[in-house]
Scaffold this active site. Structure first.
Site, PDB file in Angstrom:
ATOM      1  CE  LYS A  45      13.874 -37.307  -2.793  1.00 44.08           C
ATOM      2  NZ  LYS A  45      13.820 -37.620  -4.343  1.00 44.08           N
ATOM      3  N   GLY A  46      16.329 -31.832   0.201  1.00 40.08           N
ATOM      4  CA  GLY A  46      17.414 -30.746  -0.024  1.00 40.08           C
ATOM      5  C   GLY A  46      18.459 -30.609   0.923  1.00 40.08           C
ATOM      6  CD  GLU A 101      14.547 -26.829   5.239  1.00 40.46           C
ATOM      7  OE1 GLU A 101      15.288 -27.384   4.394  1.00 40.46           O
ATOM      8  OE2 GLU A 101      13.342 -26.730   5.265  1.00 40.46           O
ATOM      9  CG  ASP A 102      17.722 -27.231   1.035  1.00 37.19           C
ATOM     10  OD1 ASP A 102      16.678 -27.032   1.767  1.00 37.19           O
ATOM     11  OD2 ASP A 102      17.433 -27.691  -0.288  1.00 37.19           O
ATOM     12  CG  ASP A 105      11.090 -19.685  -1.473  1.00 42.16           C
ATOM     13  OD1 ASP A 105      10.853 -18.556  -1.629  1.00 42.16           O
ATOM     14  OD2 ASP A 105      11.058 -20.527  -2.503  1.00 42.16           O
ATOM     15  CB  VAL A 155      19.993 -21.598  -6.172  1.00 43.69           C
ATOM     16  CG1 VAL A 155      20.273 -20.104  -6.674  1.00 43.69           C
ATOM     17  CG2 VAL A 155      18.975 -21.715  -4.953  1.00 43.69           C
ATOM     18  CG  ASP A 161      14.765 -30.472  -6.528  1.00 44.83           C
ATOM     19  OD1 ASP A 161      14.559 -29.806  -5.485  1.00 44.83           O
ATOM     20  OD2 ASP A 161      13.775 -30.968  -7.028  1.00 44.83           O
TER      21      ASP A 161
HETATM   22  C1  PRP Z   1      12.556 -26.891  -0.266  1.00 48.29           C
HETATM   23  C2  PRP Z   1      13.644 -26.511   0.638  1.00 48.29           C
HETATM   24  C3  PRP Z   1      12.883 -26.368   1.961  1.00 48.29           C
HETATM   25  C4  PRP Z   1      11.742 -25.606   1.294  1.00 48.29           C
HETATM   26  C5  PRP Z   1      11.568 -24.238   1.568  1.00 48.29           C
HETATM   27  O1  PRP Z   1      12.202 -28.198  -0.336  1.00 48.29           O
HETATM   28  O2  PRP Z   1      14.251 -27.888   0.946  1.00 48.29           O
HETATM   29  O3  PRP Z   1      12.538 -27.397   2.639  1.00 48.29           O
HETATM   30  O4  PRP Z   1      11.713 -25.912   0.019  1.00 48.29           O
HETATM   31  O5  PRP Z   1      10.638 -23.525   1.150  1.00 48.29           O
HETATM   32  P1  PRP Z   1       9.532 -22.522   1.607  1.00 48.29           P
HETATM   33  O6  PRP Z   1      10.269 -21.791   2.631  1.00 48.29           O
HETATM   34  O7  PRP Z   1       8.866 -22.077   0.753  1.00 48.29           O
HETATM   35  O8  PRP Z   1       8.779 -23.782   2.655  1.00 48.29           O
HETATM   36  P2  PRP Z   1      11.243 -28.895  -1.369  1.00 48.29           P
HETATM   37  O9  PRP Z   1       9.761 -28.764  -1.037  1.00 48.29           O
HETATM   38  O10 PRP Z   1      11.811 -28.357  -2.797  1.00 48.29           O
HETATM   39  O11 PRP Z   1      11.870 -30.408  -1.074  1.00 48.29           O
HETATM   40  P3  PRP Z   1      13.225 -31.116  -1.413  1.00 48.29           P
HETATM   41  O12 PRP Z   1      13.975 -30.543  -0.052  1.00 48.29           O
HETATM   42  O13 PRP Z   1      12.875 -32.570  -1.200  1.00 48.29           O
HETATM   43  O14 PRP Z   1      13.828 -30.536  -2.854  1.00 48.29           O
END
Ligand code: PRP
Length: 189
Positions: A45-46, A101-102, A105, A155, A161
């Site tokens: 969703k991010g 992508e948001d 990580d 963040v 979220d």
């Molecule tokens: C977050 C973000 C990326 C991912 C990055 O998504 O939107 O897609 O984590 O993390 P990584 O580099 O460690 O793989 P999340 O799984 O929190 O889902 P969301 O976007 O629905 O909040």
């Protein structure tokens, strides 16, 4: 608007984000000026807020599509297992794909996406990421367009979220440590 109690401080305010998104959109518009069929793929969703703002500032024709992923057991990110929840509506074969992508990580999500799309033989494949946390990287991934590099803090806001909350804050803020340490004991985001 009142800042929620769970917020420690604002890291990137609305004006700072908007200015950077405009710069990214200008760069992308220049780079894809001759692209026949550009498709932005937002990772749910991010990325929904970032994608909406970025796409509306592009001056080149483009399509918008989405993909949804989930990580198995977010507490054990070292596993790096990513699962496809919802695929794109349209095929990407032969098209210019820009993954939006948001945040990056560990890099596992973007790595999974790039492997998935590469196998579908797009005309080109690039990534546009609003936030990069290089300290947390476990696997190298290419970021072609980057908004901001940030420290290893949790963040929220502007799509990001904590337990599905705070996504629609208009700024990006640091969550108080006590909020997420109560539950997970980790710093992954
Ligand atoms: C977050 C973000 C990326 C991912 C990055 O998504 O939107 O897609 O984590 O993390 P990584 O580099 O460690 O793989 P999340 O799984 O929190 O889902 P969301 O976007 O629905 O909040």
């Amino acid at each position: 608007m009142k800042v929620p109690d769970a917020i420690e401080r604002v890291l990137l305010d609305e004006e700072t984000i908007a200015a950077r998104v405009q710069e990214l959109a200008a760069q992308i518009s220049a780079d894809y000026a001759d692209a026949e069929d550009l498709v932005l793929i937002g990772v749910l969703k991010g990325a929904f807020v970032f994608l909406a703002d970025l796409a509306r500032r592009l001056t080149v024709p483009h399509h918008v599509d989405f993909i949804a992923l989930s990580s198995y057991n977010r507490g054990a990110v070292s596993m790096g297992a990513v699962r496809l929840i919802m695929d794109t509506r349209a095929s990407v074969t032969g098209r210019h794909v820009l993954v939006v992508e948001d945040i990056v990580d560990t890099g596992y999500t973007l790595d999974y996406l790039l492997r998935t799309f590469r196998a579908r033989q797009p005309a080109s494949l690039r990534t546009c990421v609003l936030l990069n946390k290089p300290e947390r990287r476990r696997i190298e991934v290419p970021i072609d367009y980057l908004g901001f590099e940030i420290p290893d803090v949790w963040v929220v806001g502007y799509g990001l979220d904590y337990a599905d909350r705070f996504r629609t804050l208009p700024y990006i803020a640091v969550l108080k440590r006590e909020v997420y340490e109560q539950r997970s004991g980790g710093t992954e985001n």
